[in-house]
Design an enzyme around this catalytic site. Structure first.
Site, PDB file in Angstrom:
ATOM      1  N   GLY A   1      22.025 -22.893-163.080  1.00 10.56           N
ATOM      2  CA  GLY A   1      21.653 -24.236-163.682  1.00 10.56           C
ATOM      3  C   GLY A   1      21.149 -23.600-165.073  1.00 10.56           C
ATOM      4  O   GLY A   1      21.207 -22.492-165.746  1.00 10.56           O
TER       5      GLY A   1
ATOM      6  N   GLN B   1      16.084 -25.299-172.818  1.00  9.81           N
ATOM      7  CA  GLN B   1      16.486 -23.609-172.957  1.00  9.81           C
ATOM      8  C   GLN B   1      17.671 -23.610-174.051  1.00  9.81           C
ATOM      9  O   GLN B   1      17.706 -22.617-174.576  1.00  9.81           O
ATOM     10  CB  GLN B   1      17.040 -23.355-171.594  1.00  9.81           C
ATOM     11  CG  GLN B   1      16.187 -23.577-170.430  1.00  9.81           C
ATOM     12  CD  GLN B   1      16.768 -22.838-169.210  1.00  9.81           C
ATOM     13  OE1 GLN B   1      17.273 -23.738-168.285  1.00  9.81           O
ATOM     14  NE2 GLN B   1      16.530 -21.774-168.889  1.00  9.81           N
TER      15      GLN B   1
ATOM     16  N   CYS C   1      15.292 -16.747-164.415  1.00  2.00           N
ATOM     17  CA  CYS C   1      15.557 -17.775-165.465  1.00  2.00           C
ATOM     18  C   CYS C   1      16.304 -17.210-166.552  1.00  2.00           C
ATOM     19  O   CYS C   1      16.063 -16.220-167.075  1.00  2.00           O
ATOM     20  CB  CYS C   1      14.039 -18.139-165.798  1.00  2.00           C
ATOM     21  SG  CYS C   1      14.261 -19.603-167.266  1.00  2.00           S
ATOM     22  N   LEU C   2      17.313 -17.989-167.172  1.00  2.00           N
ATOM     23  CA  LEU C   2      18.122 -17.537-168.189  1.00  2.00           C
ATOM     24  C   LEU C   2      17.373 -17.315-169.474  1.00  2.00           C
ATOM     25  O   LEU C   2      17.766 -16.771-170.332  1.00  2.00           O
ATOM     26  CB  LEU C   2      19.241 -18.510-168.319  1.00  2.00           C
ATOM     27  CG  LEU C   2      20.149 -18.840-167.021  1.00  2.00           C
ATOM     28  CD1 LEU C   2      21.277 -19.734-167.527  1.00  2.00           C
ATOM     29  CD2 LEU C   2      20.807 -17.202-166.730  1.00  2.00           C
TER      30      LEU C   2
ATOM     31  N   HIS D   1      13.703 -25.953-159.826  1.00  2.00           N
ATOM     32  CA  HIS D   1      13.461 -25.214-161.253  1.00  2.00           C
ATOM     33  C   HIS D   1      13.728 -25.788-162.537  1.00  2.00           C
ATOM     34  O   HIS D   1      13.117 -25.918-163.404  1.00  2.00           O
ATOM     35  CB  HIS D   1      14.286 -23.982-160.922  1.00  2.00           C
ATOM     36  CG  HIS D   1      14.360 -22.915-162.122  1.00  2.00           C
ATOM     37  ND1 HIS D   1      13.763 -21.512-161.970  1.00  2.00           N
ATOM     38  CD2 HIS D   1      14.664 -22.888-163.356  1.00  2.00           C
ATOM     39  CE1 HIS D   1      14.025 -20.815-163.045  1.00  2.00           C
ATOM     40  NE2 HIS D   1      14.527 -21.792-163.840  1.00  2.00           N
ATOM     41  N   GLU D   2      15.025 -26.604-162.246  1.00  2.00           N
ATOM     42  CA  GLU D   2      15.647 -27.251-163.569  1.00  2.00           C
ATOM     43  C   GLU D   2      14.529 -28.567-164.113  1.00  2.00           C
ATOM     44  O   GLU D   2      14.348 -28.899-165.097  1.00  2.00           O
ATOM     45  CB  GLU D   2      16.899 -27.832-163.429  1.00  2.00           C
ATOM     46  CG  GLU D   2      17.880 -26.722-163.141  1.00  2.00           C
ATOM     47  CD  GLU D   2      17.878 -25.563-164.129  1.00  2.00           C
ATOM     48  OE1 GLU D   2      17.395 -25.578-165.103  1.00  2.00           O
ATOM     49  OE2 GLU D   2      18.039 -24.258-163.566  1.00  2.00           O
TER      50      GLU D   2
ATOM     51  N   HIS E   1      11.520 -27.391-165.691  1.00  2.00           N
ATOM     52  CA  HIS E   1      11.988 -27.289-167.257  1.00  2.00           C
ATOM     53  C   HIS E   1      11.741 -28.140-168.028  1.00  2.00           C
ATOM     54  O   HIS E   1      11.137 -28.355-169.124  1.00  2.00           O
ATOM     55  CB  HIS E   1      13.257 -26.486-167.534  1.00  2.00           C
ATOM     56  CG  HIS E   1      13.699 -24.987-167.566  1.00  2.00           C
ATOM     57  ND1 HIS E   1      12.997 -24.158-168.152  1.00  2.00           N
ATOM     58  CD2 HIS E   1      14.386 -24.430-166.375  1.00  2.00           C
ATOM     59  CE1 HIS E   1      13.297 -23.147-167.794  1.00  2.00           C
ATOM     60  NE2 HIS E   1      14.201 -23.049-166.969  1.00  2.00           N
TER      61      HIS E   1
HETATM   62  O1  K1U Z   1      17.302 -22.371-165.295  1.00  4.15           O
HETATM   63  C1  K1U Z   1      17.458 -21.360-165.431  1.00  4.15           C
HETATM   64  O2  K1U Z   1      17.143 -20.621-166.063  1.00  4.15           O
HETATM   65  C2  K1U Z   1      18.869 -20.874-164.521  1.00  4.15           C
HETATM   66  C3  K1U Z   1      18.586 -20.109-163.521  1.00  4.15           C
HETATM   67  C4  K1U Z   1      18.361 -21.051-162.281  1.00  4.15           C
HETATM   68  C5  K1U Z   1      17.770 -20.632-161.112  1.00  4.15           C
HETATM   69  C6  K1U Z   1      17.851 -19.476-160.412  1.00  4.15           C
HETATM   70  C7  K1U Z   1      17.190 -19.043-159.334  1.00  4.15           C
HETATM   71  C8  K1U Z   1      16.551 -20.082-158.703  1.00  4.15           C
HETATM   72  C9  K1U Z   1      16.435 -21.148-158.762  1.00  4.15           C
HETATM   73  C10 K1U Z   1      16.954 -21.492-160.290  1.00  4.15           C
HETATM   74  C11 K1U Z   1      19.427 -19.188-163.080  1.00  4.15           C
HETATM   75  O3  K1U Z   1      20.513 -19.558-163.071  1.00  4.15           O
HETATM   76  S1  K1U Z   1      19.044 -17.682-163.164  1.00  4.15           S
HETATM   77  C12 K1U Z   1      20.161 -16.455-162.666  1.00  4.15           C
HETATM   78  C13 K1U Z   1      20.771 -16.664-161.197  1.00  4.15           C
HETATM   79  O4  K1U Z   1      21.876 -17.172-160.991  1.00  4.15           O
HETATM   80  C14 K1U Z   1      19.950 -16.324-160.067  1.00  4.15           C
HETATM   81  C15 K1U Z   1      18.770 -15.660-160.434  1.00  4.15           C
HETATM   82  C16 K1U Z   1      17.848 -15.156-159.401  1.00  4.15           C
HETATM   83  C17 K1U Z   1      18.061 -15.892-157.910  1.00  4.15           C
HETATM   84  C18 K1U Z   1      19.264 -16.731-157.610  1.00  4.15           C
HETATM   85  C19 K1U Z   1      20.048 -16.920-158.896  1.00  4.15           C
HETATM   86 ZN    ZN Z   2      14.929 -21.449-165.881  1.00  2.00          ZN
END
Ligand code: K1U
Ligand code: ZN
Length: 190
Positions: A46, A51, A88-89, A130-131, A134
């Site tokens: 996401g 971001q 989170c990216l 999560h999104e 943000h």
């Molecule tokens: O919004 C963002 O920062 C993207 C984030 C989204 C997200 C990850 C995990 C749970 C909810 C939302 C990411 O893509 S972080 C990288 C990722 O793929 C990931 C990291 C931890 C757990 C599962 C996926």
């Molecule tokens: Zn995030």
């Protein structure tokens, strides 16, 4: 299409409240395309507009090929509670468990300007929440307990010098490395 710089923890834009998208223009569609490209390059599931330094209320999501551009999204129904790991990216290398609704219904507008509703469970529901957080200036670390937040902040203090001007600029080498890590352990984080 372009890969955009990602703003990291400490950048004021991540805490700003977003503005609804009044009209889905070609410029908004280009932003959506660039956000998908950036999200894929970073191996995320996401990405929300703040971001990439933007204040529009929009986000992109792709969980196991379920792909959505969410323009002006809102949660209209939710039920249940479940803890699960998030990253989170904008806060690379930091992970934490967050309690979220197990099922949500999200209402949004698509890139053609048409309203839609989508029901989600499991990781897709978590990613939507999560999104949408943000878009309200909220980050997953805000939900951590005092001790876990202190540990996350201490780890981030060590990491953040890697991001001059609080920007994460993905180089071709970073993108290759992230892809190789993901291909080696595709289910590690999910
Ligand atoms: O919004 C963002 O920062 C993207 C984030 C989204 C997200 C990850 C995990 C749970 C909810 C939302 C990411 O893509 S972080 C990288 C990722 O793929 C990931 C990291 C931890 C757990 C599962 C996926
Ligand atoms: Zn995030």
């Amino acid at each position: 299409m372009s890969i955009l710089p990602i703003h990291v923890l400490g950048a004021p834009v991540l805490r700003a409240v977003t503005t609804p998208v009044a009209e889905v223009t070609d410029e908004i569609r280009r932003l959506v395309d660039d956000m998908f490209e950036t999200m894929y390059a970073a191996q995320g599931i996401g990405l929300a507009a703040p971001q990439v330094g933007r204040s529009e209320r929009l986000a992109v999501v792709d969980v196991h090929g379920d792909r959505f551009a969410l323009i002006n999204p809102e949660i209209v129904e939710e039920e249940g509670k479940e803890r699960g790991e998030e990253g989170c990216l904008s806060i690379p290398e930091i992970y934490g468990d967050v309690e979220r609704a197990t099922r949500v219904v999200v209402k949004a507008t698509d890139v053609d300007g048409n309203p839609f509703e989508v029901e989600a469970t499991e990781l897709l529901a978590r990613c939507f929440q999560h999104e949408i957080d943000h878009l309200h200036g909220k980050l997953f670390i805000d939900y951590l307990s005092f001790l876990k937040k202190r540990a996350a902040n201490a780890k981030w203090e060590q990491q953040k010098s890697k991001f001059p001007n609080l920007l994460r600029i993905l180089t071709p080498d970073d993108i290759r490395r992230l892809k190789a890590e993901h291909d080696d352990h595709p289910d590690e984080r999910l």
